[in-house]
Enzyme design. Structure first.
Site, PDB file in Angstrom:
ATOM      1  N   GLU A 256       0.848  -1.217   0.000  1.00 41.22           N
ATOM      2  CA  GLU A 256       0.000   0.000   0.000  1.00 41.22           C
ATOM      3  C   GLU A 256       0.878   1.260   0.000  1.00 41.22           C
ATOM      4  O   GLU A 256       0.502   2.299   0.543  1.00 41.22           O
ATOM      5  CB  GLU A 256      -0.955   0.037   1.216  1.00 41.22           C
ATOM      6  CG  GLU A 256      -1.833  -1.184   1.369  1.00 41.22           C
ATOM      7  CD  GLU A 256      -2.916  -1.304   0.315  1.00 41.22           C
ATOM      8  OE1 GLU A 256      -3.008  -0.420  -0.549  1.00 41.22           O
ATOM      9  OE2 GLU A 256      -3.651  -2.295   0.346  1.00 41.22           O
ATOM     10  N   GLY A 257       2.032   1.169  -0.621  1.00 43.77           N
ATOM     11  CA  GLY A 257       2.997   2.276  -0.627  1.00 43.77           C
ATOM     12  C   GLY A 257       3.926   2.133   0.558  1.00 43.77           C
ATOM     13  O   GLY A 257       3.474   1.991   1.694  1.00 43.77           O
TER      14      GLY A 257
END
Length: 603
Positions: A411-412
């Site tokens: 998610e980054g």
């Protein structure tokens, strides 16, 4: 009660506004339906997942798929899906709650669940047209089909828009041929639907497509072998290769070139859900660690009686409790914003949800970073409490530690999310959505004035702590304002300064959330009945100040000099100052005593 615009704080305004405890949502505010859902999810997880934890560690992918089907039958995959597409149509807080309590037993199932309900289903519910939603979402909501999300490529990770996968329109204009390679695709081994991102011609931005996958008729799609991973071992993770895969033009998701926007907005929701997915893993780790500490006898006493162990238990419990406070505060803010937009009648359900989450994208990134780091620390300390047994596969702690590690990457990465926090704030300020400049100038004037030497009356609960949080916000404005003034738009090239500024932001949001949660509980139940929660809020603030002082000092001495530097260092000392220092050992003792006595995480 319907949310009113004036009552709803906008995203990131926590930095420039004071919040009241009555205005924030906490886990103590769960209604009857939410408590029933929590109980149903926990019962399912204990029976079907926690009891089979060892099997998951043996890379039993079929077990993961089977548990996902059961989750579908019980309705857990459809919580956030609108009713008209076969879902429960529940609110954002309910979505976060289910994600929280379904994710704690093993990262393998947590990843499969998150990938399917989030990035596998959500892009269609939020960006799909009516025909696409009617065709695909009911199958995904029930678990008849499982979804995956094909974004990452060997050369496109954090730089998601640089993907090389191509989509070429056929001569008759009816299909696109997709060719390329994707990697780290969760649920690839059992998915029937993929959200695939590819570039059409030389478009600046990628485009999203809904791609069906049938192993009996692969349509140019081949899979790599299952990846051998440090953790989340029973989560199916494969490379996916597309070789002239035919996709009908009507399966383009949203508009041409809109793929990067879809990807980024899907990640915003994914970030807060990832934070929630790290909460119950902490609760279970704390409970297992405390049980072991109470049972393990050394020097003729349980090791839970030793100060070194008690310190660990207190810190683990505090981090978990603070993470809960921040996650559910933001979740309710997002839910309120979504409801407000829907009630105004200007937005469809899709637009309301998209804009509601986008409004709080900074908070989503803050939570992703903070709670993913909490779970890593929690599992690490869990191993330490178990000692040699913690390093053994006989206990559940070593797998929890391995599973936790991925949370700081997907998610980054946490580094990307830290920089996003500050970058998005700058963009919001430039658009006039959050006025940072005016309060920053006020802080500068305050520093040049003569400080008050009056000793305030801090007899009321949290009056000093709230005053410190207010000052920490001034400190952020002082440092960020001066750095922005010096570098302007080139601030994004100063990554180390942005990392430091984000650490200050993160600590402010966590500290304020914890204080407001404890204050709300104290007003409702009486201070004597929530002394452990009060202790956790105070302990967390003390640690927050340490982080903020270091980040602030590193920044100030790196981008300023002379009188300006002296003034800001003086401001730093002023803004982190306590009048009454807390007794840290006593706070830890209060927290640990309760957890050890209850023999579990009990808040």
């Amino acid at each position: 009660m319907e949310a009113q615009e004036k009552d709803i704080i906008r995203g990131s305004q926590f930095l420039v506004k004071e919040a009241n405890c009555e205005d924030i949502f906490t886990p103590e505010d769960f209604n009857e339906d939410q408590l029933m859902m929590k109980e149903a999810v926990t019962e399912f997880v204990d029976r079907e997942i926690w009891a089979k934890k060892a099997q998951f560690e043996q890379k039993d992918y079929a077990l993961t798929e089977s548990c996902m089907r059961q989750a579908g039958e019980l309705g857990f995959l459809s919580v956030s899906v609108p009713e008209e597409y076969g879902g429960m149509g529940m609110g954002f807080v309910d979505t976060v709650l289910v994600c929280d309590f379904i994710s704690g037993a093993t990262g393998s199932f947590s990843t499969a669940f998150g990938a399917h309900t989030g990035i596998g289903t959500m892009p269609i519910t939020l960006y799909g047209n009516e025909e696409q939603k009617q065709k695909y979402v009911p199958k995904l909501a029930t678990g008849e089909w499982f979804g995956s999300y094909c974004l990452t490529e060997p050369t496109a990770g954090s730089d998601a828009n640089s993907g090389r996968t191509k989509a070429v329109l056929s001569e008759d204009g009816k299909t696109y041929k997709i060719t390329g390679q994707k990697m780290w695709i969760s649920n690839a081994g059992f998915c029937r639907l993929m959200i695939v991102f590819a570039r059409i011609e030389d478009d600046k931005n990628i485009t999203g497509f809904i791609v069906e996958y049938d192993p009996e008729n692969p349509n140019g799609i081949t899979m790599g072998e299952e990846e051998h991973k440090l953790g989340i071992r029973a989560s199916s993770t494969r490379q996916v290769f597309f070789n002239d895969t035919l996709v009908p033009v009507e399966n383009m998701l949203s508009e041409r070139g809109n793929g990067f926007k879809i990807a980024m907005n899907a990640l915003n929701v994914g970030r807060i859900k990832l934070a929630a997915a790290c909460l119950d893993a902490q609760r279970r780790t704390i409970t297992e660690s405390v049980k072991y500490a109470n049972e393990r006898i050394q020097f003729k006493v349980p090791i839970s009686s030793f100060g070194a162990i008690r310190q660990k238990i207190a810190e683990m419990a505090t981090n978990c409790w603070v993470g809960e406070a921040a996650c559910y505060r933001a979740s309710k803010d997002i839910e309120n914003r979504i409801e407000l937009r829907k009630n105004n009648g200007k937005d469809s359900h899709q637009e309301a949800e998209l804009k509601g989450v986008e409004e709080y994208a900074i908070e989503c990134s803050i939570l992703k970073v903070a709670v993913s780091e909490f779970i890593q620390n929690c599992t690490d300390e869990g191993i330490q409490i178990f000692g040699g047994m913690g390093f053994s596969e006989e206990t559940p702690i070593e797998s929890a530690w391995r599973d936790a590690r991925i949370s700081r990457i997907y998610e980054g990465t946490n580094e990307i999310n830290r920089m996003l926090c500050v970058g998005m704030l700058i963009k919001k300020a430039m658009k006039g959505h959050v006025d940072v400049l005016t309060p920053a100038m006020a802080v500068k004037e305050e520093l040049m004035g003569i400080p008050s030497f009056d000793v305030p009356d801090y007899s009321e609960l949290f009056s000093e702590e709230k005053s410190i949080v207010k000052n920490l916000k001034k400190l952020f404005l002082m440092v960020a304002g001066a750095a922005l003034q010096k570098y302007g738009e080139k601030i994004e090239q100063q990554q180390q300064l942005m990392l430091a500024a984000s650490d200050i932001m993160i600590q402010i949001y966590l500290a304020e959330s914890a204080i407001l949660r404890a204050e709300k509980m104290a007003k409702k139940e009486g201070e004597d009945n929530v002394k452990e929660q009060i202790a956790m809020a105070k302990l967390n603030l003390f640690h927050a100040i340490d982080v903020i002082e270091t980040a602030g000092k590193h920044s100030i001495i790196s981008f300023s000099e002379g009188d300006e530097q002296k003034m800001m260092l003086m401001g730093l000392r002023r803004y982190i100052k306590y009048v009454n220092m807390p007794n840290i050992i006593e706070l830890r003792h209060t927290i640990a005593e309760k957890v050890i006595k209850e023999n579990k995480y009990c808040f």
